[in-house]
Scaffold this motif. Structure first.
Motif, PDB file in Angstrom:
ATOM      1  N   ILE A 145       5.803  -0.083   2.154  1.00 28.42           N
ATOM      2  CA  ILE A 145       5.247   0.768   2.896  1.00 28.42           C
ATOM      3  C   ILE A 145       3.368   0.635   2.687  1.00 28.42           C
ATOM      4  N   ASP A 146       2.465   0.263   3.365  1.00 30.36           N
ATOM      5  CA  ASP A 146       1.229   0.190   3.331  1.00 30.36           C
ATOM      6  C   ASP A 146       0.792   1.358   3.831  1.00 30.36           C
ATOM      7  N   SER A 147       0.323   2.304   3.007  1.00 31.76           N
ATOM      8  CA  SER A 147      -0.032   3.693   3.400  1.00 31.76           C
ATOM      9  C   SER A 147      -1.581   3.735   3.515  1.00 31.76           C
ATOM     10  N   LEU A 149       5.237   1.132  -2.464  1.00 31.04           N
ATOM     11  CA  LEU A 149       4.427   1.867  -1.846  1.00 31.04           C
ATOM     12  C   LEU A 149       2.792   1.152  -2.188  1.00 31.04           C
ATOM     13  N   THR A 150       2.116   0.727  -1.234  1.00 33.56           N
ATOM     14  CA  THR A 150       0.860   0.154  -1.445  1.00 33.56           C
ATOM     15  C   THR A 150      -0.384   0.555  -0.541  1.00 33.56           C
ATOM     16  N   ILE A 157      11.569   1.418  -2.615  1.00 33.39           N
ATOM     17  CA  ILE A 157      10.153   1.357  -1.822  1.00 33.39           C
ATOM     18  C   ILE A 157       9.050   0.840  -2.581  1.00 33.39           C
ATOM     19  N   ILE A 174      10.255   4.302  -6.331  1.00 37.43           N
ATOM     20  CA  ILE A 174       9.154   3.994  -5.535  1.00 37.43           C
ATOM     21  C   ILE A 174       8.099   3.586  -6.478  1.00 37.43           C
ATOM     22  N   SER A 221      -1.572   4.871  -4.935  1.00 41.84           N
ATOM     23  CA  SER A 221      -1.033   4.465  -3.497  1.00 41.84           C
ATOM     24  C   SER A 221      -0.296   5.899  -2.990  1.00 41.84           C
ATOM     25  N   LYS A 233       2.052   7.507  -4.445  1.00 45.35           N
ATOM     26  CA  LYS A 233       3.558   7.438  -5.104  1.00 45.35           C
ATOM     27  C   LYS A 233       3.767   8.697  -5.839  1.00 45.35           C
ATOM     28  N   VAL A 254       9.922   8.172   4.474  1.00 44.31           N
ATOM     29  CA  VAL A 254      10.909   7.450   3.097  1.00 44.31           C
ATOM     30  C   VAL A 254      12.255   8.490   3.462  1.00 44.31           C
ATOM     31  N   GLY A 281       4.671   0.934  -7.166  1.00 40.43           N
ATOM     32  CA  GLY A 281       3.669   0.767  -6.598  1.00 40.43           C
ATOM     33  C   GLY A 281       2.159   0.872  -7.442  1.00 40.43           C
ATOM     34  N   VAL A 326       3.994   9.425   5.556  1.00 41.76           N
ATOM     35  CA  VAL A 326       5.035   8.599   4.463  1.00 41.76           C
ATOM     36  C   VAL A 326       6.139   9.242   4.120  1.00 41.76           C
TER      37      VAL A 326
END
Ligand code: C5P
Length: 231
Positions: A205-207, A150-151, A148, A10, A16, A18, A219, A12, A215
Motif C-alpha cells: 500500500i502506497d500511502s 506500507l510505503t 502488508i 505491517i 510510512s 505504520k 487494512v 515498511g 489506510v
C-alpha cells in the motif's frame, strides 16, 4: 487442538504511518500489538545508559537478551514504556530521531536480532496480533496469513515526521529529517540480515496520497476478506 493466533504483519520504512496504523487496526480488532521498532530503540538506549561503546556488538546483544521492559498505557490512553528495575520512564526518550538512528545501528547486528527473535514471536497470542516493523512478514512471522508493506515517498515521510516533531522540538529541520530518513532507509534496506524488503506475498500500500483513515479502512477490509476476524 488449540487455534493459533492470527498475525497481521505491517512492514515498511520509517514515517510510512505504520505505527499509527498498526495501533488503530489493533484497537479496532481488539488484538495485541507488537511495536518491534521500540525494542531496537530500547536496546540502543539501554546500551547508552549502561555506557556501552557504540560499536560493542556483544554488549548490545546481552542488553537485548536481558531487556526488562513494560509496555503500558497512560491515563489519557497514550503509550507508556518503562525500562529496567527500578523502572525508568523512557516513553519520550525512545521516540527521538537520535534514538531512531541508534536503533538502526544496533538492528544491523545479527546477535541483537537473534536475541530479540523469540521475544517477538511470544507476542502472538489470541485473539490475534498486529506486528509492526521491518522484517515481521519476512523473518519473524513468515507464515502470517496477511502481510502488508506500507510505503510512501521519502519527501512525504519526512514531511509527516516534521509535522509530528516540530511542536516538541523547535530545532528540527525538514531538510535534516529528509537526509536522516534517506540514510536510515539506505542502511535498513542494504544490511545483510533481515533487510527492509516487502515479503513476496505482501500487499503493498502506497500511502503517499492517502490519509490515515483510508489506510486503516483498507487494512481492516483485507482482514475481513481473509476471514481473520470473527465479526
Ligand atoms: O519503526 P522504528 O522507526 O521505531 O524502528 C527503528 C529502527 O529499528 C529502524 O530504522 C530499523 O533499523 C530497526 N528495526 C528493525 N527491525 C524491525 C523494527 C525496527 O531493524 N522489525
Amino acid at each position: 487442538m488449540s487455534r493459533a493466533a492470527p498475525v497481521l504483519t505491517i512492514d515498511g520504512p520509517g514515517g510510512s504511518g505504520k505505527g499509527t496504523i498498526a495501533r488503530r487496526v489493533a484497537t479496532a480488532l481488539g488484538w495485541h500489538l507488537l511495536d518491534s521498532g521500540a525494542l531496537y530503540r530500547l536496546v540502543a538506549l539501554a546500551g547508552q545508559l549502561q555506557s556501552l561503546a557504540a560499536d560493542d556488538i556483544e554488549g548490545h546483544a546481552g542488553v537485548a537478551a536481558n531487556l526488562q521492559v513494560t509496555f503500558g498505557v497512560q491515563a489519557d490512553g497514550s503509550e507508556q514504556i518503562l525500562l529496567g528495575t527500578p523502572p525508568i520512564d523512557v516513553t519520550a526518550a525512545i521516540r527521538t530521531e537520535e534514538a531512531g538512528l541508534g536503533a538502526s545501528r544496533v538492528a544491523a547486528w545479527p546477535p541483537v536480532r537473534t536475541a530479540l527473535f523469540q521475544r517477538q514471536r511470544d507476542f502472538a497470542r489470541l485473539p490475534g496480533l498486529v506486528a509492526d516493523g521491518r522484517d515481521m512478514g519476512t523473518v519473524v512471522f513468515p507464515d502470517a496469513p496477511l502481510k502488508i508493506y506500507l510505503t510512501a515517498s521519502v519527501e512525504e515521510r519526512a514531511r509527516r515526521r516534521y509535522n509530528q516533531l516540530k511542536d516538541k522540538d523547535s530545532g528540527v529541520s525538514l531538510l535534516a529529517l529528509l537526509r536522516d530518513m534517506a540514510e536510515r532507509d539506505a542502511r535498513d534496506m542494504s544490511r545483510a540480515v533481515a533487510p527492509l524488503v516487502a515479503a513476496q506475498d505482501a500487499i503493498v500500500i502506497d500511502s503517499t496520497p492517502l490519509g490515515i483513515n483510508e489506510v486503516v479502512a483498507q487494512v481492516l477490509d483485507l482482514v475481513h476478506l481473509r476471514r481473520l476476524h470473527s465479526t
